[in-house]
Enzyme design. Structure first.
Site, PDB file in Angstrom:
ATOM      1  N   ARG A 203     -44.509  -4.713  61.036  1.00 23.52           N
ATOM      2  CA  ARG A 203     -44.221  -4.921  62.466  1.00 23.52           C
ATOM      3  C   ARG A 203     -43.158  -5.998  62.595  1.00 23.52           C
ATOM      4  O   ARG A 203     -43.403  -7.149  62.223  1.00 23.52           O
ATOM      5  CB  ARG A 203     -45.487  -5.382  63.212  1.00 23.52           C
ATOM      6  CG  ARG A 203     -46.687  -4.448  63.066  1.00 23.52           C
ATOM      7  CD  ARG A 203     -46.618  -3.301  64.059  1.00 23.52           C
ATOM      8  NE  ARG A 203     -47.560  -2.258  63.715  1.00 23.52           N
ATOM      9  CZ  ARG A 203     -48.591  -1.893  64.466  1.00 23.52           C
ATOM     10  NH1 ARG A 203     -48.829  -2.492  65.603  1.00 23.52           N
ATOM     11  NH2 ARG A 203     -49.378  -0.909  64.087  1.00 23.52           N
ATOM     12  N   GLU A 205     -42.261  -7.951  64.804  1.00 24.62           N
ATOM     13  CA  GLU A 205     -42.601  -8.631  66.055  1.00 24.62           C
ATOM     14  C   GLU A 205     -42.361 -10.114  65.860  1.00 24.62           C
ATOM     15  O   GLU A 205     -42.776 -10.676  64.862  1.00 24.62           O
ATOM     16  CB  GLU A 205     -44.077  -8.366  66.406  1.00 24.62           C
ATOM     17  CG  GLU A 205     -44.369  -6.902  66.674  1.00 24.62           C
ATOM     18  CD  GLU A 205     -45.843  -6.534  66.499  1.00 24.62           C
ATOM     19  OE1 GLU A 205     -46.605  -7.343  65.915  1.00 24.62           O
ATOM     20  OE2 GLU A 205     -46.222  -5.435  66.914  1.00 24.62           O
ATOM     21  N   ARG A 211     -53.068 -14.408  64.777  1.00 30.40           N
ATOM     22  CA  ARG A 211     -53.608 -13.075  64.503  1.00 30.40           C
ATOM     23  C   ARG A 211     -52.555 -12.016  64.163  1.00 30.40           C
ATOM     24  O   ARG A 211     -52.880 -10.843  64.036  1.00 30.40           O
ATOM     25  CB  ARG A 211     -54.459 -12.612  65.696  1.00 30.40           C
ATOM     26  CG  ARG A 211     -53.702 -12.522  66.987  1.00 30.40           C
ATOM     27  CD  ARG A 211     -54.584 -12.205  68.184  1.00 30.40           C
ATOM     28  NE  ARG A 211     -53.733 -11.902  69.299  1.00 30.40           N
ATOM     29  CZ  ARG A 211     -53.063 -12.823  70.009  1.00 30.40           C
ATOM     30  NH1 ARG A 211     -53.195 -14.105  69.719  1.00 30.40           N
ATOM     31  NH2 ARG A 211     -52.272 -12.471  70.997  1.00 30.40           N
ATOM     32  N   HIS A 212     -51.304 -12.426  64.032  1.00 29.54           N
ATOM     33  CA  HIS A 212     -50.250 -11.468  63.687  1.00 29.54           C
ATOM     34  C   HIS A 212     -49.554 -11.807  62.377  1.00 29.54           C
ATOM     35  O   HIS A 212     -49.214 -12.964  62.127  1.00 29.54           O
ATOM     36  CB  HIS A 212     -49.186 -11.418  64.796  1.00 29.54           C
ATOM     37  CG  HIS A 212     -49.645 -10.742  66.034  1.00 29.54           C
ATOM     38  ND1 HIS A 212     -50.067 -11.436  67.139  1.00 29.54           N
ATOM     39  CD2 HIS A 212     -49.766  -9.429  66.340  1.00 29.54           C
ATOM     40  CE1 HIS A 212     -50.425 -10.568  68.088  1.00 29.54           C
ATOM     41  NE2 HIS A 212     -50.258  -9.346  67.621  1.00 29.54           N
ATOM     42  N   GLU A 347     -59.157  -8.111  68.704  1.00 33.00           N
ATOM     43  CA  GLU A 347     -59.026  -6.672  68.425  1.00 33.00           C
ATOM     44  C   GLU A 347     -58.882  -6.488  66.918  1.00 33.00           C
ATOM     45  O   GLU A 347     -57.945  -6.992  66.313  1.00 33.00           O
ATOM     46  CB  GLU A 347     -57.774  -6.118  69.124  1.00 33.00           C
ATOM     47  CG  GLU A 347     -57.507  -4.674  68.756  1.00 33.00           C
ATOM     48  CD  GLU A 347     -56.087  -4.205  69.097  1.00 33.00           C
ATOM     49  OE1 GLU A 347     -55.536  -4.610  70.138  1.00 33.00           O
ATOM     50  OE2 GLU A 347     -55.541  -3.427  68.292  1.00 33.00           O
ATOM     51  N   SER A 350     -57.807  -0.096  66.559  1.00 30.88           N
ATOM     52  CA  SER A 350     -57.438   0.761  67.688  1.00 30.88           C
ATOM     53  C   SER A 350     -57.574   2.205  67.248  1.00 30.88           C
ATOM     54  O   SER A 350     -57.284   2.528  66.095  1.00 30.88           O
ATOM     55  CB  SER A 350     -55.970   0.567  68.084  1.00 30.88           C
ATOM     56  OG  SER A 350     -55.823  -0.555  68.892  1.00 30.88           O
ATOM     57  N   ARG A 398     -57.273  -8.980  59.624  1.00 29.08           N
ATOM     58  CA  ARG A 398     -58.053  -9.398  60.808  1.00 29.08           C
ATOM     59  C   ARG A 398     -59.541  -9.261  60.538  1.00 29.08           C
ATOM     60  O   ARG A 398     -60.334 -10.117  60.964  1.00 29.08           O
ATOM     61  CB  ARG A 398     -57.670  -8.566  62.036  1.00 29.08           C
ATOM     62  CG  ARG A 398     -56.357  -9.005  62.630  1.00 29.08           C
ATOM     63  CD  ARG A 398     -56.194  -8.463  64.049  1.00 29.08           C
ATOM     64  NE  ARG A 398     -54.829  -8.713  64.505  1.00 29.08           N
ATOM     65  CZ  ARG A 398     -54.343  -8.298  65.661  1.00 29.08           C
ATOM     66  NH1 ARG A 398     -55.107  -7.588  66.475  1.00 29.08           N
ATOM     67  NH2 ARG A 398     -53.108  -8.579  66.001  1.00 29.08           N
TER      68      ARG A 398
HETATM   69  P1  ATP Z   1     -52.110  -6.497  69.101  1.00 26.20           P
HETATM   70  O1  ATP Z   1     -52.135  -5.907  70.489  1.00 26.20           O
HETATM   71  O2  ATP Z   1     -53.255  -7.418  68.818  1.00 26.20           O
HETATM   72  O3  ATP Z   1     -50.778  -7.084  68.736  1.00 26.20           O
HETATM   73  P2  ATP Z   1     -51.747  -3.766  68.345  1.00 26.20           P
HETATM   74  O4  ATP Z   1     -52.561  -3.123  69.416  1.00 26.20           O
HETATM   75  O5  ATP Z   1     -50.266  -3.808  68.472  1.00 26.20           O
HETATM   76  O6  ATP Z   1     -52.301  -5.251  68.085  1.00 26.20           O
HETATM   77  P3  ATP Z   1     -52.276  -1.503  66.685  1.00 26.20           P
HETATM   78  O7  ATP Z   1     -50.957  -0.871  66.673  1.00 26.20           O
HETATM   79  O8  ATP Z   1     -53.322  -0.988  67.587  1.00 26.20           O
HETATM   80  O9  ATP Z   1     -52.095  -3.090  66.939  1.00 26.20           O
HETATM   81  O10 ATP Z   1     -52.797  -1.577  65.165  1.00 26.20           O
HETATM   82  C1  ATP Z   1     -54.122  -1.261  64.757  1.00 26.20           C
HETATM   83  C2  ATP Z   1     -54.768  -2.459  64.099  1.00 26.20           C
HETATM   84  O11 ATP Z   1     -53.912  -2.976  63.063  1.00 26.20           O
HETATM   85  C3  ATP Z   1     -55.001  -3.638  65.012  1.00 26.20           C
HETATM   86  O12 ATP Z   1     -56.208  -3.507  65.714  1.00 26.20           O
HETATM   87  C4  ATP Z   1     -55.037  -4.794  64.036  1.00 26.20           C
HETATM   88  O13 ATP Z   1     -56.285  -4.882  63.380  1.00 26.20           O
HETATM   89  C5  ATP Z   1     -54.000  -4.391  63.012  1.00 26.20           C
HETATM   90  N1  ATP Z   1     -52.698  -4.985  63.326  1.00 26.20           N
HETATM   91  C6  ATP Z   1     -51.755  -4.501  64.156  1.00 26.20           C
HETATM   92  N2  ATP Z   1     -50.682  -5.297  64.218  1.00 26.20           N
HETATM   93  C7  ATP Z   1     -50.942  -6.316  63.373  1.00 26.20           C
HETATM   94  C8  ATP Z   1     -50.200  -7.475  62.986  1.00 26.20           C
HETATM   95  N3  ATP Z   1     -48.975  -7.716  63.473  1.00 26.20           N
HETATM   96  N4  ATP Z   1     -50.773  -8.314  62.090  1.00 26.20           N
HETATM   97  C9  ATP Z   1     -51.998  -8.065  61.593  1.00 26.20           C
HETATM   98  N5  ATP Z   1     -52.746  -7.003  61.925  1.00 26.20           N
HETATM   99  C10 ATP Z   1     -52.226  -6.130  62.796  1.00 26.20           C
HETATM  100 MG    MG Z   2     -54.156  -1.886  69.241  1.00 25.03          MG
END
Ligand code: ATP
Ligand code: MG
Length: 424
Positions: A203, A205, A211-212, A347, A350, A398
């Site tokens: 990602r 981001e 948490r990221h 979270e 998903s 996570r």
């Molecule tokens: P958030 O809204 O908390 O940034 P997300 O909804 O973008 O997360 P999803 O695309 O739904 O994340 O990814 C599914 C799962 O993968 C998340 O629930 C989380 O456990 C994990 N995840 C997603 N992005 C990240 C990240 N940047 N770092 C660590 N874990 C991640």
């Molecule tokens: Mg999500």
């Protein structure tokens, strides 16, 4: 003489054994040297009548006789008769391996990662993580899921092109995969019906939060012939319960070391399932002000609510509005058949039922401002017969973070990648 692992030492008296490992700590008392030897399984006190002149973290093999000792870890110590230096460590460690790691800043932990990972408490995070991976795969295999490995290099983004890392690929640009989403769906349609994948996800981001990560390990599941997302939530709770049971059984010592415990099977059966709208109402009531987004504060509040009302610090939030979920999510009026699992305020997963009807998918791709022509390969999956299906994904770091109560997700990644850090 064969090597004995420290955890396998049973006799306490007069047995001759040989152990190998790292010099963890040295203490001199009178003319005697006490040296703590560390191997992958534990720590043993060794007693030396002559000072061996070793630096901390040197790797040695020692031979000697066991003697009971009240003060030593495990109630036994080794009276050293001879030793071999297998690899000398340089003096002056940049960071002490044998100290309480919770006293170190996250920067120190990560800057000196090669040494901080030697600390038994830090290393235990990854032993537990290994158990999460093992039990996740074991449980899914028992349900006839097949493990797949899909490419992490992709021609276009699965979630609409934002947050992607670009990679030079010969004379063109490609991207690092944000998730194996499209490939796991393809494998359901290819006839495997039930697949899982454990792999890196990327990602791009820019946020810096506890948490990221910019690279994380995604535990992905996809299954065919479902009727609603409720079945997926059932499966998800079962998987998590199995992981918790196995971790409790195999890593009780690590849970104790981190002062953590996990919800029991009874609690896991009681995880509340509430809609996105209900979640917002609950949070608004608790905070005493109207909230519109499910932000981190709201997620914490909701888990607190679940703990107070259902006795478990977890909650499924389902029926997200269409615009909050990716284009492949199955619509249900204004909402979608989608859900998140929040655990201990965060979270961790998903999921959703996916659109399996070709024409509806094309319509939704357009609705999201994307171009169906650029998704021709993906659309083939649906043009030629794809069963109703859905899936979800956990973030490994996570999950590890929440099981052990780590304050920063980076502690749950061996070599974390964030905005600034790409080494070690
Ligand atoms: P958030 O809204 O908390 O940034 P997300 O909804 O973008 O997360 P999803 O695309 O739904 O994340 O990814 C599914 C799962 O993968 C998340 O629930 C989380 O456990 C994990 N995840 C997603 N992005 C990240 C990240 N940047 N770092 C660590 N874990 C991640
Ligand atoms: Mg999500």
């Amino acid at each position: 003489m064969e090597r004995t692992l420290i955890r396998d030492i049973r006799e306490k008296d007069d047995t001759r054994i040989s152990c190998s490992g790292w010099v963890h700590r040295i203490r001199k008392l009178g003319g005697i040297t006490f040296l703590l030897l560390r191997d992958r399984s534990g720590i043993l006190q060794t007693v030396w009548s002559e000072e061996p002149g070793l630096n901390l973290e040197s790797v040695i093999q020692v031979r000697g006789r066991l003697k009971p000792s009240e003060k030593a870890p495990g109630g036994v110590e080794l009276q050293v008769e001879d030793y071999k230096l297998l690899a000398a460590a340089a003096p002056n460690l940049p960071v002490a391996v044998n100290q309480d790691p919770t006293k170190l800043s996250i920067e120190a932990l990560l800057d000196y990662r090669m040494l901080s990972l030697r600390n038994p408490k830090i290393r235990s995070i990854f032993s537990l993580q290994s158990e999460i991976l093992r039990s996740f795969a074991e449980y899914l295999r028992s349900l006839d899921f097949t493990e797949i490995k899909s490419s992490k290099l992709i021609g276009s983004g699965s979630e609409g092109g934002t947050g992607l890392f670009e990679v030079d690929y010969f004379d063109r640009k490609v991207f690092l995969a944000q998730s194996p989403q499209l490939y796991k769906q393809a494998m359901v349609a290819a006839g495997m019906e039930r697949v899982f994948e454990i792999g890196a996800a990327y990602r791009a981001e820019k946020h810096e939060t506890p948490r990221h990560l910019n690279e994380y390990v995604s535990l992905d599941i996809e299954m065919g012939f479902i009727e609603s997302d409720q079945e997926l939530m059932d499966l998800e709770a079962e998987i998590l319960n199995y992981i918790f049971e196995q971790v409790r059984r195999k890593n009780a010592d690590i849970l104790e070391l981190w002062d953590s415990s996990l919800p029991d099977p009874e609690a896991m059966r009681k995880i509340p399932r509430i809609s996105y709208d209900e979640a917002r109402d609950i949070i608004s009531t608790r905070l005493g002000r109207r909230i519109f987004e499910l932000n981190p504060e709201g997620e914490r509040e909701l888990c607190q609510w679940a703990a107070e009302n259902a006795g478990v610090e977890a909650v499924f939030v389902h029926s997200y509005p269409r615009k909050k979920r990716p284009f492949y999510t199955y619509p249900d009026g204004r909402h979608t058949m989608s859900f998140d699992l929040l655990f201990r305020g965060l979270e961790i997963s998903s999921g959703s039922r996916r659109i399996h009807d070709h024409d509806l998918l094309v319509e939704n791709i357009r609705r999201f401002g994307l171009d169906p022509e650029e998704m021709e390969d993906y659309l083939q999956v649906f043009r030629y017969g794809c069963p109703p299906h859905g899936g979800f994904a956990f973030g490994l770091e996570r999950l590890t973070q929440k099981i052990l109560g780590l304050s920063n997700i980076k502690e749950a990644s061996l070599f974390p990648r964030d905005r600034k850090r790409v080494s070690p």
